[in-house]
Every structure is written in C-alpha cells, then in structure tokens.
Design a protein around this motif. Structure first.
Motif, PDB file in Angstrom:
ATOM      1  N   LYS A  62      -9.826  -6.712  -9.525  1.00  0.00           N
ATOM      2  CA  LYS A  62     -10.028  -5.822  -7.987  1.00  0.00           C
ATOM      3  C   LYS A  62     -11.419  -4.779  -7.846  1.00  0.00           C
ATOM      4  O   LYS A  62     -11.704  -4.296  -8.470  1.00  0.00           O
TER       5      LYS A  62
ATOM      6  N   VAL B 281      -4.804   0.103  -1.032  1.00  0.00           N
ATOM      7  CA  VAL B 281      -5.501   1.066  -0.059  1.00  0.00           C
ATOM      8  C   VAL B 281      -5.633   2.587  -1.279  1.00  0.00           C
ATOM      9  O   VAL B 281      -6.706   3.490  -1.653  1.00  0.00           O
ATOM     10  N   PHE B 282      -4.676   2.846  -1.882  1.00  0.00           N
ATOM     11  CA  PHE B 282      -4.139   4.106  -2.757  1.00  0.00           C
ATOM     12  C   PHE B 282      -4.828   3.982  -4.086  1.00  0.00           C
ATOM     13  O   PHE B 282      -4.699   5.530  -4.638  1.00  0.00           O
ATOM     14  N   GLU B 283      -4.745   2.816  -4.794  1.00  0.00           N
ATOM     15  CA  GLU B 283      -5.682   2.274  -6.241  1.00  0.00           C
ATOM     16  C   GLU B 283      -7.170   3.202  -5.747  1.00  0.00           C
ATOM     17  O   GLU B 283      -7.719   2.676  -4.946  1.00  0.00           O
ATOM     18  N   ASP B 284      -7.128   4.355  -6.894  1.00  0.00           N
ATOM     19  CA  ASP B 284      -9.216   4.169  -7.270  1.00  0.00           C
ATOM     20  C   ASP B 284      -9.281   3.855  -8.244  1.00  0.00           C
ATOM     21  O   ASP B 284      -8.152   3.171  -8.790  1.00  0.00           O
ATOM     22  N   TYR B 285     -10.585   3.834  -8.914  1.00  0.00           N
ATOM     23  CA  TYR B 285     -10.647   2.877 -10.109  1.00  0.00           C
ATOM     24  C   TYR B 285      -9.956   3.537 -11.630  1.00  0.00           C
ATOM     25  O   TYR B 285     -10.056   1.855 -12.310  1.00  0.00           O
ATOM     26  N   ASP B 286     -10.288   4.470 -11.772  1.00  0.00           N
ATOM     27  CA  ASP B 286      -8.925   5.090 -12.981  1.00  0.00           C
ATOM     28  C   ASP B 286      -7.144   4.387 -12.746  1.00  0.00           C
ATOM     29  O   ASP B 286      -7.301   3.801 -13.870  1.00  0.00           O
ATOM     30  N   ASP B 287      -7.039   3.773 -11.461  1.00  0.00           N
ATOM     31  CA  ASP B 287      -5.443   3.790 -11.192  1.00  0.00           C
ATOM     32  C   ASP B 287      -5.936   2.046 -12.079  1.00  0.00           C
ATOM     33  O   ASP B 287      -5.267   1.685 -13.124  1.00  0.00           O
ATOM     34  N   ILE B 288      -7.056   1.563 -12.023  1.00  0.00           N
ATOM     35  CA  ILE B 288      -7.216   0.378 -12.158  1.00  0.00           C
ATOM     36  C   ILE B 288      -7.337  -0.087 -13.431  1.00  0.00           C
ATOM     37  O   ILE B 288      -7.031  -1.225 -13.315  1.00  0.00           O
TER      38      ILE B 288
ATOM     39  N   THR C 173       0.677   3.590  -7.236  1.00  0.00           N
ATOM     40  CA  THR C 173      -1.020   3.407  -6.471  1.00  0.00           C
ATOM     41  C   THR C 173      -0.735   1.964  -6.363  1.00  0.00           C
ATOM     42  O   THR C 173      -0.708   1.526  -7.873  1.00  0.00           O
TER      43      THR C 173
ATOM     44  N   ASN D 239       1.134  -1.290   0.243  1.00  0.00           N
ATOM     45  CA  ASN D 239      -0.178   0.233  -0.409  1.00  0.00           C
ATOM     46  C   ASN D 239       0.696   1.462   0.171  1.00  0.00           C
ATOM     47  O   ASN D 239       1.244   1.952   0.914  1.00  0.00           O
TER      48      ASN D 239
END
Length: 189
Positions: free
Chosen positions: A188, A173-180, A170, A158
């Motif tokens: 995820k 826990v630091f990932e957001d939808y756009d990162d995924i 990221t 994380n």
C-alpha cells in the motif's frame, strides 16, 4: 444496551470455490485443492504474530479468485466468477434477513463482499451467534466476528473501528504508515 457487530466470512470467495465447486472449468478439482491447501497453510500463521505470511497467503487466495474474471488469466471463467459473487451476495442477504427476523433490534451499518456490520441489543448477541452458526452449517464456510464500541464510517472501504478492548482498526483513507506496517501490507502507498 447496544453493540456493533462486524460479521465476516473467512476467505469468503475462495472458500465458496472450495466448498461448492465454483471453479474454472479448465481446472476442475485442481483449483479447489490449491485453494484448500493455501487456506490450510494460511491458518498456520496467526495474523498478529506472522502478519506478512498471513497477508501474503490471503492475497494469493483472493487474487486466485479475482483472476477468474480476467480474460488474460489462465483462471478465466465468467460462470465460476458469477456463480461465486451472486451466491455470495445472496448469502449475505440471507444473513441480514435472518438477523432482522429473529432479533428485536437490527440496524445494518454496512455490507461488504464478505460480511456486514450492524447494531443489535447486547442481550441478543447469543441469538446472533446461533444464526451465524446456522448459516455456516448451511454453506460450510467459517466466519468470524468482532464486537465494536464505535465505528466511524465514510464508506465500506474507509472507516475507523474501536473494539470493546480499545483496539483500533483503520481501513482505507484512515490508515497511516504504522497501521500498514502492523498489517504487513507493504504494497500500500
């Protein structure tokens, strides 16, 4: 004066199986051939240009190793699993020791199963790269590295990292939808 280096062995555990014969006894040679063919196929698909294909092949490689520790899998072989993981950990410790012994400043930030992040003097990056090359020549496993300006670390799974070009990575826990979506990691939540 200082930089953060994130050094990573490429498809580390699968590569260890390929290069050093740590494979399920019941699949001698077939396993290494499968891993080698899958890794060769993965290299055809750039992470940024073909994230879904690259990530899918990465998952196949990693799960083929992970299933070696499941008694319900046809890949189950405790000796192959332990041979890979123990030697993997020892190899990372060797790299850490080589860096600490050969650099005037070495500050480790995190160790993962396939790499480490650390702070060194910017002027000693060439020395560090020569050490990466030396270890890669010994264990026959390729590596990659990234130079970061900043890392905000909660733990090894994380963190936020900003490279020298301003790109943000990221994890956890630091990932957001756009990162995924960018990673193609649609599995995820």
């Amino acid at each position: 004066e200082y930089i953060i280096v994130d050094w990573d062995k490429v498809s580390y555990y699968p590569h260890f199986g390929m290069k050093h014969g740590a494979e399920p006894e019941q699949l001698k040679n077939e396993y290494s051939n499968f891993l080698n063919n899958t890794f060769t196929e993965r290299k055809k698909y750039d992470k940024k240009k073909y994230p879904i294909l690259n990530h899918s092949l990465k998952i196949i490689l990693n799960s083929s190793f992970g299933l070696g520790n499941s008694e319900y899998s046809f890949l189950y072989d405790t000796q192959a699993t332990l041979t890979t993981t123990v030697n993997g950990m020892l190899t990372l410790l060797i790299m850490s020791d080589m860096l600490e012994s050969n650099l005037t400043y070495f500050y480790p930030l995190q160790f993962n199963t396939d790499g480490l992040s650390f702070v060194i003097k910017k002027s000693e990056l060439d020395i560090a790269i020569s050490l990466f090359d030396k270890l890669s020549n010994i264990d026959s496993i390729p590596y990659e590295y990234i130079i970061y300006d900043k890392m905000i670390i909660n733990d090894v799974n994380n963190y936020i990292a900003i490279d020298v070009n301003g790109n943000v990575k990221t994890k956890g826990v630091f990932e957001d939808y756009d990162d995924i979506i960018k990673q193609g990691a649609y599995h995820k939540d």
